[in-house]
Motif scaffolding. Sequence first.
Motif, PDB file in Angstrom:
ATOM      1  N   HIS A 121     177.214 -51.942  29.986  1.00 41.22           N
ATOM      2  CA  HIS A 121     178.437 -51.559  29.286  1.00 41.22           C
ATOM      3  C   HIS A 121     178.048 -51.173  27.853  1.00 41.22           C
ATOM      4  CE1 HIS A 121     182.313 -52.137  27.218  1.00 41.22           C
ATOM      5  NE2 HIS A 121     182.889 -52.023  28.402  1.00 41.22           N
ATOM      6  N   HIS A 122     178.825 -50.304  27.235  1.00 40.12           N
ATOM      7  CA  HIS A 122     178.502 -49.871  25.871  1.00 40.12           C
ATOM      8  C   HIS A 122     178.354 -51.041  24.910  1.00 40.12           C
ATOM      9  CE1 HIS A 122     179.814 -45.371  26.107  1.00 40.12           C
ATOM     10  NE2 HIS A 122     178.766 -45.650  26.830  1.00 40.12           N
ATOM     11  N   ASN A 169     173.092 -57.027  32.248  1.00 40.58           N
ATOM     12  CA  ASN A 169     174.266 -57.692  32.801  1.00 40.58           C
ATOM     13  C   ASN A 169     173.932 -58.396  34.109  1.00 40.58           C
ATOM     14  OD1 ASN A 169     174.633 -55.660  34.962  1.00 40.58           O
ATOM     15  ND2 ASN A 169     175.420 -54.330  33.343  1.00 40.58           N
ATOM     16  N   SER A 172     177.306 -55.580  37.274  1.00 43.10           N
ATOM     17  CA  SER A 172     177.747 -54.364  36.599  1.00 43.10           C
ATOM     18  C   SER A 172     179.262 -54.229  36.641  1.00 43.10           C
ATOM     19  CB  SER A 172     177.113 -53.136  37.272  1.00 43.10           C
ATOM     20  OG  SER A 172     177.755 -51.941  36.856  1.00 43.10           O
ATOM     21  N   ASN A 173     179.857 -53.913  35.500  1.00 47.63           N
ATOM     22  CA  ASN A 173     181.308 -53.710  35.449  1.00 47.63           C
ATOM     23  C   ASN A 173     181.709 -52.411  36.135  1.00 47.63           C
ATOM     24  OD1 ASN A 173     180.207 -52.158  33.101  1.00 47.63           O
ATOM     25  ND2 ASN A 173     182.367 -51.648  32.823  1.00 47.63           N
TER      26      ASN A 173
END
Length: 232
Positions: A121-122, A169, A172-173
């Motif tokens: 994610h950013h 992460n 992952s989102n």
Amino acid sequence: MLDIQKIRSDFPILSQKVNGKSLVYFDNGATSQKPQVVIDAISNYYQEINANIHRGVHTLSQLATDAYEVSRGKIQNHINAKFPHEVLFTSGTTFGINLVANGFAAILKPGDEVLVSALEHHSNIVPWQMLCEKTGATLKVIPMNENGELIMEEYDKLLSPKTKIVTVNHISNALGTINPIQYMIDKAHEVGAAILIDGAQAVPHLKPDVQALDCDFYVFSGHKMCVKIILI
């Protein structure tokens, strides 16, 4: 079997209709809705014990402090942290990542390397880009394959004594990929690197054991777990 209507009834927001149909909410990766028990806990806090924690000797301050520390203990239990003081409250995952990145700004130097993954994610990319710009360290990216999985052979090649921190992460989102974080943690430690795990999408579904994982940092947000952490 799950009683879907009973579960829905726990969430007041789902009683409304959108475009003439019962609201169905799927954006839990961004934030989860709150059940009535959490809404009540927040309301009761402000109605009954609202006060600064750890700073006052009056009754409300002590009650608020006690509630705060009870929630810390529950989070400690959820992630199996060894000590309560290992649980640090921030405003959320992004703040936690930035806190760690800012800490590493004091020790990184030109020639050092930071590894992030192509699945991030950013909020787990930008802080490290800024860190590398500030310190002269080099940012390297762990690639993924066409199935959305990180390529461990490439990860192994990227690791070196120059690697100071790896950040990846747990889940992952965007894709839901569950990364092999135990392997990644062990390999990072072999070269003397620290590792941060973004658990924002994992903690709502799993009970990560941070002692078994032996990661250096594990960050996540309560608002994606149907709760406000201070009131668990």
